[in-house]
Design an enzyme around this catalytic site. Structure first.
Site, mmCIF file in Angstrom:
data_model
loop_
_atom_site.group_PDB
_atom_site.id
_atom_site.type_symbol
_atom_site.label_atom_id
_atom_site.label_comp_id
_atom_site.label_asym_id
_atom_site.label_seq_id
_atom_site.Cartn_x
_atom_site.Cartn_y
_atom_site.Cartn_z
ATOM 1 N N TYR A 123 31.391 28.959 45.013
ATOM 2 C CA TYR A 123 31.438 30.419 44.821
ATOM 3 C C TYR A 123 30.264 30.874 43.962
ATOM 4 C CZ TYR A 123 33.286 34.566 42.251
ATOM 5 O OH TYR A 123 33.444 35.785 41.627
HETATM 6 N N1 LIG Z 1 37.983 37.380 39.154
HETATM 7 C C1 LIG Z 1 37.077 37.457 38.205
HETATM 8 O O1 LIG Z 1 37.316 37.166 37.026
HETATM 9 C C2 LIG Z 1 35.701 37.943 38.569
HETATM 10 C C3 LIG Z 1 34.729 37.949 37.579
HETATM 11 C C4 LIG Z 1 33.482 38.489 37.872
HETATM 12 C C5 LIG Z 1 33.204 38.993 39.140
HETATM 13 N N2 LIG Z 1 34.164 38.951 40.112
HETATM 14 C C6 LIG Z 1 33.833 39.559 41.419
HETATM 15 O O2 LIG Z 1 34.278 40.899 41.363
HETATM 16 C C7 LIG Z 1 34.480 41.382 42.695
HETATM 17 C C8 LIG Z 1 35.789 42.155 42.755
HETATM 18 O O3 LIG Z 1 36.856 41.339 42.323
HETATM 19 P P1 LIG Z 1 38.372 41.805 42.593
HETATM 20 O O4 LIG Z 1 39.211 41.173 41.568
HETATM 21 O O5 LIG Z 1 38.421 43.254 42.834
HETATM 22 O O6 LIG Z 1 38.625 41.051 44.005
HETATM 23 P P2 LIG Z 1 39.847 41.208 45.006
HETATM 24 O O7 LIG Z 1 40.971 41.961 44.356
HETATM 25 O O8 LIG Z 1 40.122 39.840 45.553
HETATM 26 O O9 LIG Z 1 39.267 42.156 46.147
HETATM 27 C C9 LIG Z 1 38.344 41.714 47.051
HETATM 28 C C10 LIG Z 1 38.489 42.557 48.301
HETATM 29 O O10 LIG Z 1 37.521 42.106 49.250
HETATM 30 C C11 LIG Z 1 38.102 42.247 50.510
HETATM 31 N N3 LIG Z 1 37.484 41.419 51.524
HETATM 32 C C12 LIG Z 1 37.454 40.059 51.568
HETATM 33 N N4 LIG Z 1 36.855 39.667 52.705
HETATM 34 C C13 LIG Z 1 36.520 40.792 53.385
HETATM 35 C C14 LIG Z 1 35.914 41.035 54.638
HETATM 36 N N5 LIG Z 1 35.507 40.031 55.426
HETATM 37 N N6 LIG Z 1 35.730 42.319 55.043
HETATM 38 C C15 LIG Z 1 36.132 43.343 54.255
HETATM 39 N N7 LIG Z 1 36.733 43.181 53.058
HETATM 40 C C16 LIG Z 1 36.926 41.906 52.644
HETATM 41 C C17 LIG Z 1 39.537 41.830 50.308
HETATM 42 O O11 LIG Z 1 40.289 42.322 51.372
HETATM 43 P P3 LIG Z 1 41.793 41.826 51.669
HETATM 44 O O12 LIG Z 1 42.623 42.629 50.722
HETATM 45 O O13 LIG Z 1 41.983 42.161 53.097
HETATM 46 O O14 LIG Z 1 41.849 40.343 51.389
HETATM 47 C C18 LIG Z 1 39.860 42.443 48.961
HETATM 48 O O15 LIG Z 1 40.452 43.710 49.106
HETATM 49 C C19 LIG Z 1 34.417 40.180 43.606
HETATM 50 O O16 LIG Z 1 33.163 40.179 44.248
HETATM 51 C C20 LIG Z 1 34.514 38.994 42.629
HETATM 52 O O17 LIG Z 1 33.800 37.879 43.136
HETATM 53 C C21 LIG Z 1 35.405 38.451 39.857
#
Ligand SMILES: NC(=O)c1ccc[n+]([C@@H]2O[C@H](COP(=O)([O-])OP(=O)(O)OC[C@H]3O[C@@H](n4cnc5c(N)ncnc54)[C@H](OP(=O)(O)O)[C@@H]3O)[C@@H](O)[C@H]2O)c1
Length: 216
Positions: A130
């Protein structure tokens, strides 16, 4: 301002859409499941069905046409496979950027990750994959001619937003509420002078408005 959001049903993406709507802007985006469309519609947010991986660049460009900015806040989130991480987190931003160029949407905000996130933990191979894919996406976006901004949040929480952050070029990786990341994204979208910048954001003591204003 009309903003097209990939990941609009996600934790950060939904909050960005809500904050844009509350501020009198328009948020639109693609969802993969009808219940997500219904939940967002109940909050006054329009979506269309769509999957970033399955759609062609041309179809994506049509979906975002007329927007003033594009936000990528999607992620496979380790819920699927390493291959999904490659296609969404790794290849997704470059594909979306190509569509933005085709649609004439110049402003592009990528929600990324701190490069040193959780270095102190012994993370598994999928997490390392990732991280590699996230960095690949950044390197591809900065090569485009778009007015991109890369925002790297620290570890995300679902705590209520504090409205205060630590935002700048290099920050210590701690935690930040998704609410505060979303508010920072909206603040950056509202500040077009900030372009072609990589920024890091974590929880802090400066109001989001002041933190954005303080950026040169
Ligand atoms: N978790 C952490 O601590 C952390 C830290 C820093 C940065 N980030 C980054 O921050 C960002 C947002 O995180 P978050 O917590 O909001 O993530 P999240 O809740 O998992 O949301 C990600 C969204 O992306 C959508 N998605 C995935 N594949 C897709 C596709 N092929 N086409 C269209 N939509 C798609 C998902 O749709 P579905 O609902 O249909 O699955 C989901 O709604 C991500 O890029 C993550 O890598 C995360």
């Amino acid at each position: 301002m009309k903003v097209f959001i990939i990941g609009i049903a996600g934790g950060v993406g939904r909050r960005i859409a809500e904050k844009l709507t509350e501020a009198g802007h328009e948020a639109v985006g693609l969802v993969r499941r009808p219940e997500q469309a219904r939940a967002l519609a109940a909050r006054g947010i329009a979506t269309a069905p769509g999957d970033l991986v399955a759609m062609s660049i041309d179809v994506l460009a049509e979906a975002m046409r007329g927007a003033d900015a594009v936000v990528f806040s999607a992620g496979a989130g380790g819920k699927e496979s390493d291959e999904a991480t490659t296609r969404v987190d790794g290849d997704g931003p470059e594909k979306l950027a190509a569509a933005a160029e085709r649609a004439g949407v110049r402003r592009f905000l990528l929600v990324s990750v701190f490069p040193e996130a959780w270095r102190e933990r012994r993370m598994d191979a999928s997490f390392e994959h990732y991280m590699v894919e996230k960095k690949k996406a950044e390197t591809q976006l900065v090569e485009t001619g778009l007015d991109w901004v890369i925002l790297r949040p620290s570890a995300l929480t679902d705590e209520p937003g504090a409205g205060r952050v630590d935002l700048g070029v290099a920050k210590i990786h701690e935690t930040i509420a998704r609410d505060d990341v979303a508010a920072t994204v909206v603040g950056l979208l509202d500040a077009p002078r900030i372009r072609r910048r990589i920024l890091e954001v974590t929880g802090g003591n400066t109001s989001i408005r002041d933190a954005v204003e303080a950026l040169d």
